[in-house]
Design an enzyme around this catalytic site. Structure first.
Site, PDB file in Angstrom:
ATOM      1  N   LYS A 113       0.809  -1.228   0.000  1.00 16.04           N
ATOM      2  CA  LYS A 113       0.000   0.000   0.000  1.00 16.04           C
ATOM      3  C   LYS A 113       0.841   1.276   0.000  1.00 16.04           C
ATOM      4  O   LYS A 113       0.450   2.278  -0.576  1.00 16.04           O
ATOM      5  CB  LYS A 113      -0.954   0.000   1.201  1.00 16.04           C
ATOM      6  CG  LYS A 113      -2.038  -1.076   1.109  1.00 16.04           C
ATOM      7  CD  LYS A 113      -2.992  -0.987   2.288  1.00 16.04           C
ATOM      8  CE  LYS A 113      -3.942  -2.168   2.317  1.00 16.04           C
ATOM      9  NZ  LYS A 113      -4.972  -2.039   3.346  1.00 16.04           N
ATOM     10  N   ASP A 149      -9.776   2.532   3.145  1.00 20.92           N
ATOM     11  CA  ASP A 149      -9.749   1.890   4.465  1.00 20.92           C
ATOM     12  C   ASP A 149     -10.377   2.782   5.543  1.00 20.92           C
ATOM     13  O   ASP A 149     -11.163   2.305   6.372  1.00 20.92           O
ATOM     14  CB  ASP A 149      -8.305   1.541   4.867  1.00 20.92           C
ATOM     15  CG  ASP A 149      -7.765   0.345   4.094  1.00 20.92           C
ATOM     16  OD1 ASP A 149      -8.572  -0.511   3.679  1.00 20.92           O
ATOM     17  OD2 ASP A 149      -6.533   0.276   3.895  1.00 20.92           O
ATOM     18  N   GLY A 177       1.381   0.168  12.650  1.00 18.63           N
ATOM     19  CA  GLY A 177       1.284  -0.615  11.406  1.00 18.63           C
ATOM     20  C   GLY A 177       0.452   0.125  10.377  1.00 18.63           C
ATOM     21  O   GLY A 177      -0.093   1.204  10.651  1.00 18.63           O
ATOM     22  N   ARG A 200       3.613  -1.333  20.259  1.00 17.28           N
ATOM     23  CA  ARG A 200       4.721  -2.051  20.890  1.00 17.28           C
ATOM     24  C   ARG A 200       6.004  -1.243  20.747  1.00 17.28           C
ATOM     25  O   ARG A 200       6.742  -1.050  21.706  1.00 17.28           O
ATOM     26  CB  ARG A 200       4.845  -3.432  20.221  1.00 17.28           C
ATOM     27  CG  ARG A 200       5.957  -4.286  20.730  1.00 17.28           C
ATOM     28  CD  ARG A 200       5.952  -5.622  20.018  1.00 17.28           C
ATOM     29  NE  ARG A 200       6.112  -5.482  18.573  1.00 17.28           N
ATOM     30  CZ  ARG A 200       6.170  -6.492  17.733  1.00 17.28           C
ATOM     31  NH1 ARG A 200       6.053  -7.737  18.174  1.00 17.28           N
ATOM     32  NH2 ARG A 200       6.326  -6.288  16.433  1.00 17.28           N
TER      33      ARG A 200
HETATM   34  P1  ATR Z   1       1.878  -3.659   8.733  1.00 15.30           P
HETATM   35  O1  ATR Z   1       0.414  -3.473   9.094  1.00 15.30           O
HETATM   36  O2  ATR Z   1       2.521  -2.354   8.452  1.00 15.30           O
HETATM   37  O3  ATR Z   1       2.121  -4.697   7.693  1.00 15.30           O
HETATM   38  P2  ATR Z   1       2.643  -5.504  10.861  1.00 15.30           P
HETATM   39  O4  ATR Z   1       4.043  -5.973  10.920  1.00 15.30           O
HETATM   40  O5  ATR Z   1       1.604  -6.452  10.397  1.00 15.30           O
HETATM   41  O6  ATR Z   1       2.637  -4.141  10.038  1.00 15.30           O
HETATM   42  O7  ATR Z   1       2.243  -4.977  12.287  1.00 15.30           O
HETATM   43  C1  ATR Z   1       1.043  -4.317  12.503  1.00 15.30           C
HETATM   44  C2  ATR Z   1       1.024  -3.790  13.906  1.00 15.30           C
HETATM   45  O8  ATR Z   1       0.966  -4.906  14.781  1.00 15.30           O
HETATM   46  C3  ATR Z   1       2.230  -2.969  14.315  1.00 15.30           C
HETATM   47  O9  ATR Z   1       1.760  -1.899  15.079  1.00 15.30           O
HETATM   48  C4  ATR Z   1       3.037  -3.921  15.178  1.00 15.30           C
HETATM   49  O10 ATR Z   1       3.788  -3.300  16.203  1.00 15.30           O
HETATM   50  P3  ATR Z   1       5.304  -2.760  15.951  1.00 15.30           P
HETATM   51  O11 ATR Z   1       5.165  -1.468  15.217  1.00 15.30           O
HETATM   52  O12 ATR Z   1       5.881  -2.618  17.290  1.00 15.30           O
HETATM   53  O13 ATR Z   1       5.976  -3.832  15.126  1.00 15.30           O
HETATM   54  C5  ATR Z   1       1.934  -4.714  15.797  1.00 15.30           C
HETATM   55  N1  ATR Z   1       2.371  -6.022  16.266  1.00 15.30           N
HETATM   56  C6  ATR Z   1       2.782  -7.061  15.506  1.00 15.30           C
HETATM   57  N2  ATR Z   1       3.083  -8.111  16.279  1.00 15.30           N
HETATM   58  C7  ATR Z   1       2.858  -7.723  17.576  1.00 15.30           C
HETATM   59  C8  ATR Z   1       2.970  -8.349  18.845  1.00 15.30           C
HETATM   60  N3  ATR Z   1       3.373  -9.632  18.960  1.00 15.30           N
HETATM   61  N4  ATR Z   1       2.664  -7.652  19.932  1.00 15.30           N
HETATM   62  C9  ATR Z   1       2.225  -6.386  19.827  1.00 15.30           C
HETATM   63  N5  ATR Z   1       2.095  -5.712  18.669  1.00 15.30           N
HETATM   64  C10 ATR Z   1       2.404  -6.379  17.547  1.00 15.30           C
END
Ligand code: ATR
Length: 333
Positions: A113, A149, A177, A200
């Site tokens: 995206k 979205d 994210g 996180r």
């Molecule tokens: P995206 O949506 O950009 O593809 P993603 O890797 O899927 O990203 O992660 C989405 C969100 O989930 C992020 O906010 C991520 O936190 P970080 O920015 O700290 O990586 C969060 N996230 C993923 N795994 C997690 C976990 N085990 N505990 C808490 N938050 C998590």
């Protein structure tokens, strides 16, 4: 893939208004190579002709073909919606190839995206603010980018809870994210009274909070609190906020796997909260089960998937479809 193998056969499904292509019955995934060799491999004979697609990686799980076929059928538009797996870095090439083949447009899903925003010729203001494009219209040799979205979330919250997002004080878990950022930007643009961004990796939430403060109308502080606040994923800090919030949105990927640990301790959930989990598969995540046990109203992200699709379809064809047959198609899928 040989031409004969991909030629869509059709079969009648009771209640369908027209033959439904066998291609749509299986999680068929096309590639950039397929687009490059489209005519030579006989794909021009695919009937109905592909006119829409979702690009992503992985993309086999996407329910967008079922969702949008129900919309195409409503308007009697001959055409089908396909899945195309695209590698990072190849998004612009995918757009060029689809445009060249006469596609109307496409959706863009994870992880493309942000790259899609760079690959379009123009993006509307909302897509620019979210920093991501999930809908592209190919028009007059231009690739026009949109993001459905945020508007999809607004409609989903209205449908699920009979309240408007703009009237809610919102906590977004996973604001760092892509999905969390879209939700957070939408909350700021709706001028929500409070938006608490939890992540996180706290720095991402802090940076986003600074950016969102510039989008608010009116005072940036209410009483002793900033209207937009960043927090680490710390249960005690989260708990201290919850009594003055209305809606908790999970935009993390925690809950996708049944073995995932709880995102929040169940004990901190309070019955006045609305809990919206962007995850729709599984339909009831641990967070939603804990929320129900605590007396909260909860809903999963299927309604957002539906409504972002309705908004995307409106960008492609000018008219928005009736969501009901699309919802039914998602449930069937
Ligand atoms: P995206 O949506 O950009 O593809 P993603 O890797 O899927 O990203 O992660 C989405 C969100 O989930 C992020 O906010 C991520 O936190 P970080 O920015 O700290 O990586 C969060 N996230 C993923 N795994 C997690 C976990 N085990 N505990 C808490 N938050 C998590």
């Amino acid at each position: 893939m040989a031409a004969m193998a991909i030629k869509a056969t059709t079969r009648r499904i009771p209640g369908r208004r027209r033959p439904y292509p066998a291609l749509m019955q299986t999680p068929d995934v096309h590639t950039i190579e397929d687009l490059k060799t489209w005519a030579a491999a006989g794909r021009a004979a695919i009937d109905p002709k592909p006119i829409l697609a979702v690009i992503g990686k992985p993309v086999a799980h996407s329910l967008s073909p079922q969702l949008h076929q129900a919309a195409l059928d409503q308007f009697g538009i001959e055409g089908q919606y396909i899945r195309i797996e695209v590698e990072p870095g190849a998004v612009r090439q995918a757009f060029d190839l689809m445009a060249g083949l006469g596609f109307t447009g496409c959706n863009v899903t994870v992880p493309h995206k942000v790259e899609a925003l760079q690959a379009v010729d123009e993006a509307d203001t909302l897509a620019q603010r979210i920093g991501a494009v999930n809908t592209v219209l190919f028009q007059d040799d231009l690739k026009l980018g949109f993001n459905s979205d945020g508007p999809g979330l607004v409609r989903a919250i209205r449908e699920e809870f009979s309240v408007d997002l703009k009237d809610l004080r919102v906590m977004i878990l996973g604001a760092g994210g892509g999905a969390g950022r879209a939700a957070a930007v939408q909350c700021a643009l709706e001028n929500c009274e409070r938006v608490v961004l939890v992540n996180r990796t706290t720095d991402k939430a802090t940076d986003l909070a600074a950016e969102l403060r510039t989008m608010l109308h009116g005072t940036p502080v209410l009483g002793p609190r900033s209207r937009i606040q960043a927090l680490p994923l710390d249960p005690r800090k989260i708990e201290a906020q919850l009594d003055a919030l209305d809606l908790v949105i999970n935009a993390t990927s925690v809950g996708l796997k049944p073995t995932d640990p709880p995102l929040l301790p169940a004990a901190i959930l309070q019955p006045h909260l609305l809990v919206y989990d962007l995850i729709y598969k599984p339909a009831r995540t641990r967070l939603l089960r804990d929320a129900a046990a605590a007396g909260c109203r909860g809903a999963n992200g299927l309604s957002m998937l539906l409504h972002q699709g309705v908004v995307s379809f409106g960008h492609w064809f000018g008219d928005e479809p009736d969501p009901n047959p699309m919802r039914q198609a998602l449930m069937d899928a």
